[in-house]
Design an enzyme around this catalytic site. Structure first.
Site, PDB file in Angstrom:
ATOM      1  N   ASN A 161      62.352   6.940  45.042  1.00  0.00           N
ATOM      2  CA  ASN A 161      62.837   5.660  44.529  1.00  0.00           C
ATOM      3  C   ASN A 161      61.716   4.628  44.459  1.00  0.00           C
ATOM      4  O   ASN A 161      60.638   4.803  45.035  1.00  0.00           O
ATOM      5  CB  ASN A 161      64.003   5.141  45.374  1.00  0.00           C
ATOM      6  CG  ASN A 161      63.602   4.900  46.820  1.00  0.00           C
ATOM      7  OD1 ASN A 161      62.752   4.070  47.122  1.00  0.00           O
ATOM      8  ND2 ASN A 161      64.215   5.635  47.751  1.00  0.00           N
TER       9      ASN A 161
ATOM     10  N   GLY B 135      58.218   3.902  46.408  1.00  0.00           N
ATOM     11  CA  GLY B 135      57.088   3.986  45.487  1.00  0.00           C
ATOM     12  C   GLY B 135      56.109   2.837  45.674  1.00  0.00           C
ATOM     13  O   GLY B 135      54.883   3.020  45.612  1.00  0.00           O
TER      14      GLY B 135
ATOM     15  N   GLU C 142      56.866   9.302  40.300  1.00  0.00           N
ATOM     16  CA  GLU C 142      58.034   9.736  39.534  1.00  0.00           C
ATOM     17  C   GLU C 142      59.256   9.091  40.177  1.00  0.00           C
ATOM     18  O   GLU C 142      59.770   9.576  41.183  1.00  0.00           O
ATOM     19  CB  GLU C 142      58.133  11.262  39.535  1.00  0.00           C
ATOM     20  CG  GLU C 142      56.959  11.961  38.862  1.00  0.00           C
ATOM     21  CD  GLU C 142      56.835  11.614  37.391  1.00  0.00           C
ATOM     22  OE1 GLU C 142      57.848  11.201  36.789  1.00  0.00           O
ATOM     23  OE2 GLU C 142      55.745  11.751  36.831  1.00  0.00           O
TER      24      GLU C 142
ATOM     25  N   CYS D 168      67.756  12.124  39.014  1.00  0.00           N
ATOM     26  CA  CYS D 168      67.039  10.891  38.642  1.00  0.00           C
ATOM     27  C   CYS D 168      67.199  10.541  37.170  1.00  0.00           C
ATOM     28  O   CYS D 168      67.061   9.377  36.792  1.00  0.00           O
ATOM     29  CB  CYS D 168      65.569  10.997  39.017  1.00  0.00           C
ATOM     30  SG  CYS D 168      64.682  12.328  38.178  1.00  0.00           S
TER      31      CYS D 168
END
Length: 507
Positions: free
Chosen positions: A189, A193, A210, A244
């Protein structure tokens, strides 16, 4: 010295021996990883069943098959990917050797996610191995059974010094992030990140993030709603919505909302029976914390389908929410669960405006029979990927780079893109100690005459590969003409004319 620091130090020491750089060694490690996936399918599936209630077939379909394809692709194309890459030159360097040489970055940290723990952890590992790096693998502690199996199995099939596995929670991850790496690859998330990026900045370490976000799904009123809703239902509720790139919410005109709800209800029943709780293909929420977070997101919205929950099993039924606005609780964060809000909008213009007012999503889904409308969505919005008339399947294509933009991530991977992401593309120019008269255009004194020559030599582009192909064609034509002249002299002239014509086309 902390254990994590020792692990990283051993990995760097192993990398500095140079053994990971040999193509034969990279291939042996990739094939070892392939054997692991083949021979330990049952262990992997059992762990995923305990973590996410995934069926064995779902494990194969959504985790293992993709990894098999990525490994096979890397094995078959590794020599091509790792080879020097020629580039266009100028007249000044036309006699020189100029190319791009991919080289390993060094020691890579791979921090995986829990929703598809093998797919999103091992895919970047495949690229790290193919590129000749060492890699420290940190599986997510949330999928604890899978993390344990990964810790046990990877050292049996891979070099345990070059590719160590570090398990644990936040403390262990924080300790790893204190170490110096040559690249960090994080899937998860945006909150974490930012922590990863901040830690990487202390060592000027490049990152691939990502992340996720709220991926919109716009349904045009003129499309085939039965097909559109079938594909959306699959994309949303697979893995209990813990994907995701799952459609996070639907945008559609009020005139079709009731039909959308009706079609989704029909598809839920088809996919997961009248009682999804007893269906072996319907997963569970990974933890009690995530269960409670998702349940809280339903507050303030009307439940059109589903809504049933069972905290003891971390079960949330496939759910559709209506009477949702941009201020609703469910629209304030990525859902990452089996809730599908429907937001009414007046048409394409408002849909585009709604999407562009928010952070750039990892994926944008458009369902329409109008190519013009789809092209407009591509032109007037931005997202990591855009998929028209289906969901999720762009992730399966190794020739499409997978990654986000803005808050949904940075960098991309899959296939050759992973190899390039985890390589340094080194510029190489090898000159000869001759032709100094040509090189004098660079040296003072700088006269007008030199400037004219410099403009010619520096700006005139030369495709050396094209000239090389032309030279090969000339050699082939000369040989063919000689053979024809010896055997059938009367055809020599026509063959030579025909061959010369084609050589001119190549040049």
């Amino acid at each position: 010295m902390p254990v994590e620091q020792q692990v990283v130090a051993r990995a760097r020491k192993a990398f500095l021996t140079g053994r990971s750089k040999a193509l034969s060694y990279r291939l042996s490690q990739l094939k070892g990883l392939r054997r692991l996936i083949t021979e330990k399918q049952r262990d992997i599936a059992d762990a995923l069943r305990k973590d996410l209630h995934k069926s064995e077939n779902a494990t194969q379909l959504y985790e293992m098959i993709g990894l098999e394809g990525e490994i096979d692709l890397a094995v078959s194309h590794l020599s091509e990917w790792a080879a020097p890459r020629p580039v266009e030159q100028s007249l000044l360097t036309v006699a020189d050797e100029v190319y791009i040489q991919p080289e390993p970055l060094g020691v890579v940290l791979i921090i995986g996610a829990w929703n598809y723990p093998w797919a999103v952890t091992v895919q970047p590992l495949i690229g790290a191995i193919a590129a000749g790096n060492a890699a420290v693998i940190k599986p997510s502690e949330v999928s604890s059974h899978t993390s344990k199996v990964m810790e046990e199995l990877l050292p049996l099939y891979l070099d345990k010094e070059l590719f160590p596995v570090v398990t644990g929670g936040v403390v262990q991850t924080q300790e790893l992030l204190k170490q110096r790496f040559d690249h960090i690859f994080y899937t998860g998330n945006s909150t974490v990140g930012k922590v990863v990026m901040e830690a990487a900045a202390r060592h000027l370490t490049p990152v691939t993030l990502e992340l996720g976000g709220k991926s919109p799904c716009y349904i045009d009123k003129d499309c085939d709603l039965s097909v559109a809703c079938r594909r959306i239902t699959w994309g949303k509720y697979v893995n209990c919505g813990q994907t995701c790139i799952a459609p996070d919410y639907i945008l559609c005109e009020p005139s079709i909302q009731d039909k959308v709800v009706k079609e989704i209800r029909k598809c839920i029943k088809e996919f997961y029976t009248d009682d999804p709780k007893t269906c072996p293909d319907y997963s569970r929420i990974v933890s009690l914390r995530h269960f409670r977070r998702i349940v809280a997101l339903m507050e303030g919205s009307s439940v059109a389908i589903g809504g049933e929950t069972d905290e003891a099993q971390c079960y949330i039924a496939p759910t559709v929410l209506t009477e949702v606005t941009s201020e609703s609780k469910v629209m304030q964060e990525e859902i990452f669960g089996p809730l599908l809000p429907i937001i009414p909008i007046s048409g394409t213009d408002e849909a585009i405006e709604f999407i562009n007012k928010r952070e750039k999503p990892l994926a944008l889904y458009v369902f329409s029979s109008s190519d013009k409308m789809i092209k407009r969505m591509i032109a007037d919005t931005s997202s990591g990927a855009l998929l028209a008339n289906d969901c999720l399947v762009h992730y399966t294509l190794s020739d499409l780079p997978f990654g986000g933009v803005g808050s949904s991530g940075m960098g991309h991977y899959h296939g050759r893109y992973t190899f390039d992401q985890l390589s340094h593309l080194r510029s190489c120019l090898i000159k000869k100690l001759r032709m100094e008269r040509v090189n004098q255009v660079r040296y003072p004194p700088h006269t007008a005459q030199k400037l004219r020559w410099a403009r010619l030599f520096l700006l005139k582009r030369v495709d050396v590969g094209q000239w090389r192909r032309a030279a090969q064609a000339v050699a082939l034509v000369t040989l063919a003409a000689y053979v024809v002249q010896v055997r059938r002299p009367e055809r020599f002239t026509s063959i030579l004319y025909f061959s010369t014509f084609h050589v001119n086309r190549v040049v």
